[in-house]
Scaffold this motif. Structure first.
Motif, PDB file in Angstrom:
ATOM      1  N   LYS A 186     -25.976  26.482  30.491  1.00 19.54           N
ATOM      2  CA  LYS A 186     -25.125  27.576  30.970  1.00 19.54           C
ATOM      3  C   LYS A 186     -24.262  28.130  29.839  1.00 19.54           C
ATOM      4  N   MET A 187     -23.784  27.257  28.959  1.00 21.51           N
ATOM      5  CA  MET A 187     -22.987  27.751  27.834  1.00 21.51           C
ATOM      6  C   MET A 187     -23.858  28.568  26.883  1.00 21.51           C
ATOM      7  N   LYS A 188     -25.106  28.158  26.715  1.00 20.82           N
ATOM      8  CA  LYS A 188     -26.009  28.927  25.847  1.00 20.82           C
ATOM      9  C   LYS A 188     -26.313  30.289  26.466  1.00 20.82           C
ATOM     10  N   LEU A 189     -26.569  30.318  27.764  1.00 16.83           N
ATOM     11  CA  LEU A 189     -26.901  31.583  28.430  1.00 16.83           C
ATOM     12  C   LEU A 189     -25.726  32.559  28.429  1.00 16.83           C
ATOM     13  N   THR A 190     -24.513  32.037  28.542  1.00 14.88           N
ATOM     14  CA  THR A 190     -23.341  32.920  28.563  1.00 14.88           C
ATOM     15  C   THR A 190     -22.814  33.221  27.167  1.00 14.88           C
ATOM     16  N   GLY A 191     -23.337  32.509  26.165  1.00 14.14           N
ATOM     17  CA  GLY A 191     -22.870  32.726  24.799  1.00 14.14           C
ATOM     18  C   GLY A 191     -21.507  32.114  24.539  1.00 14.14           C
ATOM     19  N   SER A 192     -21.084  31.221  25.395  1.00  8.82           N
ATOM     20  CA  SER A 192     -19.771  30.596  25.264  1.00  8.82           C
ATOM     21  C   SER A 192     -19.780  29.526  24.186  1.00  8.82           C
ATOM     22  N   LYS A 193     -18.698  29.476  23.438  1.00  2.08           N
ATOM     23  CA  LYS A 193     -18.571  28.447  22.408  1.00  2.08           C
ATOM     24  C   LYS A 193     -17.670  27.309  22.870  1.00  2.08           C
ATOM     25  N   GLY A 194     -17.186  27.393  24.080  1.00  2.00           N
ATOM     26  CA  GLY A 194     -16.321  26.342  24.587  1.00  2.00           C
ATOM     27  C   GLY A 194     -16.044  26.552  26.057  1.00  2.00           C
ATOM     28  N   THR A 195     -15.485  25.539  26.665  1.00  2.00           N
ATOM     29  CA  THR A 195     -15.153  25.622  28.084  1.00  2.00           C
ATOM     30  C   THR A 195     -13.860  26.408  28.273  1.00  2.00           C
TER      31      THR A 195
ATOM     32  N   GLU B 247     -11.238  25.331  29.721  1.00  2.00           N
ATOM     33  CA  GLU B 247     -10.139  24.422  29.398  1.00  2.00           C
ATOM     34  C   GLU B 247      -9.908  24.352  27.887  1.00  2.00           C
ATOM     35  N   GLU B 248     -10.992  24.327  27.116  1.00  2.00           N
ATOM     36  CA  GLU B 248     -10.860  24.291  25.656  1.00  2.00           C
ATOM     37  C   GLU B 248     -10.216  25.576  25.129  1.00  2.00           C
ATOM     38  N   HIS B 249     -10.561  26.709  25.723  1.00  2.00           N
ATOM     39  CA  HIS B 249      -9.948  27.977  25.324  1.00  2.00           C
ATOM     40  C   HIS B 249      -8.448  27.948  25.599  1.00  2.00           C
ATOM     41  N   ILE B 250      -8.078  27.522  26.795  1.00  2.00           N
ATOM     42  CA  ILE B 250      -6.664  27.484  27.177  1.00  2.00           C
ATOM     43  C   ILE B 250      -5.894  26.534  26.270  1.00  2.00           C
ATOM     44  N   LEU B 251      -6.425  25.328  26.045  1.00  2.00           N
ATOM     45  CA  LEU B 251      -5.736  24.367  25.188  1.00  2.00           C
ATOM     46  C   LEU B 251      -5.571  24.885  23.765  1.00  2.00           C
ATOM     47  N   THR B 252      -6.578  25.572  23.259  1.00  2.00           N
ATOM     48  CA  THR B 252      -6.486  26.123  21.905  1.00  2.00           C
ATOM     49  C   THR B 252      -5.432  27.220  21.844  1.00  2.00           C
ATOM     50  N   MET B 253      -5.365  28.054  22.876  1.00  2.00           N
ATOM     51  CA  MET B 253      -4.347  29.109  22.886  1.00  2.00           C
ATOM     52  C   MET B 253      -2.944  28.509  23.005  1.00  2.00           C
ATOM     53  N   ILE B 254      -2.791  27.435  23.784  1.00  2.00           N
ATOM     54  CA  ILE B 254      -1.493  26.751  23.879  1.00  2.00           C
ATOM     55  C   ILE B 254      -1.103  26.205  22.507  1.00  2.00           C
ATOM     56  N   TYR B 255      -2.065  25.618  21.813  1.00  2.00           N
ATOM     57  CA  TYR B 255      -1.829  25.101  20.461  1.00  2.00           C
ATOM     58  C   TYR B 255      -1.351  26.224  19.539  1.00  2.00           C
ATOM     59  N   ASP B 256      -2.029  27.371  19.592  1.00  2.00           N
ATOM     60  CA  ASP B 256      -1.656  28.500  18.741  1.00  2.00           C
ATOM     61  C   ASP B 256      -0.242  28.989  19.048  1.00  2.00           C
ATOM     62  N   VAL B 257       0.081  29.118  20.329  1.00  2.00           N
ATOM     63  CA  VAL B 257       1.414  29.599  20.716  1.00  2.00           C
ATOM     64  C   VAL B 257       2.483  28.598  20.283  1.00  2.00           C
ATOM     65  N   ALA B 258       2.225  27.310  20.443  1.00  2.00           N
ATOM     66  CA  ALA B 258       3.187  26.289  20.004  1.00  2.00           C
ATOM     67  C   ALA B 258       3.413  26.373  18.498  1.00  2.00           C
ATOM     68  N   ASN B 259       2.348  26.584  17.737  1.00  2.00           N
ATOM     69  CA  ASN B 259       2.491  26.729  16.279  1.00  2.00           C
ATOM     70  C   ASN B 259       3.313  27.965  15.913  1.00  2.00           C
ATOM     71  N   ILE B 260       3.098  29.051  16.634  1.00  2.00           N
ATOM     72  CA  ILE B 260       3.843  30.281  16.344  1.00  2.00           C
ATOM     73  C   ILE B 260       5.316  30.095  16.687  1.00  2.00           C
ATOM     74  N   ILE B 261       5.600  29.459  17.823  1.00  2.00           N
ATOM     75  CA  ILE B 261       7.002  29.204  18.202  1.00  2.00           C
ATOM     76  C   ILE B 261       7.675  28.325  17.144  1.00  2.00           C
ATOM     77  N   LYS B 262       6.971  27.300  16.704  1.00  2.00           N
ATOM     78  CA  LYS B 262       7.504  26.416  15.666  1.00  2.00           C
ATOM     79  C   LYS B 262       7.746  27.202  14.367  1.00  2.00           C
ATOM     80  N   TYR B 263       6.798  28.063  14.014  1.00  2.00           N
ATOM     81  CA  TYR B 263       6.917  28.861  12.795  1.00  2.00           C
ATOM     82  C   TYR B 263       8.134  29.777  12.850  1.00  2.00           C
ATOM     83  N   TYR B 264       8.378  30.404  14.002  1.00  2.00           N
ATOM     84  CA  TYR B 264       9.495  31.340  14.120  1.00  2.00           C
ATOM     85  C   TYR B 264      10.851  30.662  13.979  1.00  2.00           C
ATOM     86  N   GLN B 265      10.877  29.350  13.990  1.00  2.00           N
ATOM     87  CA  GLN B 265      12.129  28.618  13.825  1.00  2.00           C
ATOM     88  C   GLN B 265      12.334  28.154  12.384  1.00  2.00           C
TER      89      GLN B 265
END
Length: 124
Positions: free
Chosen positions: A44-53, A55-73
């Protein structure tokens, strides 16, 4: 499904249903089982062209936002240097290309709206 990724389908059937020879199944049953595979199954991931689930997308975006918040301080943020790169585009965007450093002549400033309109009209 078979045409697009028979190997992935075989692996998914073996992992999910412990079926190692899907060709021995009646076609209707094989189709039903294929549709019943998880959304993060290989096929199903191959048929949809998805590189991740999802949940993996959400967790990665949370990681990015946390890094940006940390950077702004930090002092770096006040000086506009060493901004962290986002991880989500690197992992999930198939057309991702790293940003190049901007040249000083890429940015223009204007002292009045009229200056801006004049530059805009001249195609700058």
């Amino acid at each position: 499904m078979i045409v697009e990724g028979e190997d992935e389908l075989i692996c998914d059937f073996a992992e999910t249903y412990h079926i190692y020879d899907y060709k021995s199944l009646p076609v209707n049953l094989a189709a039903t089982l294929a549709v019943g595979l998880r959304d993060n199954s290989r096929i199903k991931m191959k048929l949809t062209g998805s590189k991740g689930t999802f949940e993996e997308h959400i967790l990665t975006m949370i990681y990015d936002v946390a890094n940006i918040i940390k950077y702004y301080q930090t002092q770096d943020a006040l000086e506009g240097v060493n901004q962290p790169e986002l991880l989500a585009p690197k992992l999930f965007d198939k057309d991702y290309k790293p940003k190049e450093k901007a040249n000083d002549n890429e940015y223009m400033s204007f002292s009045s709206p009229e200056d801006f309109k004049r530059a805009w009209n001249n195609g700058v």
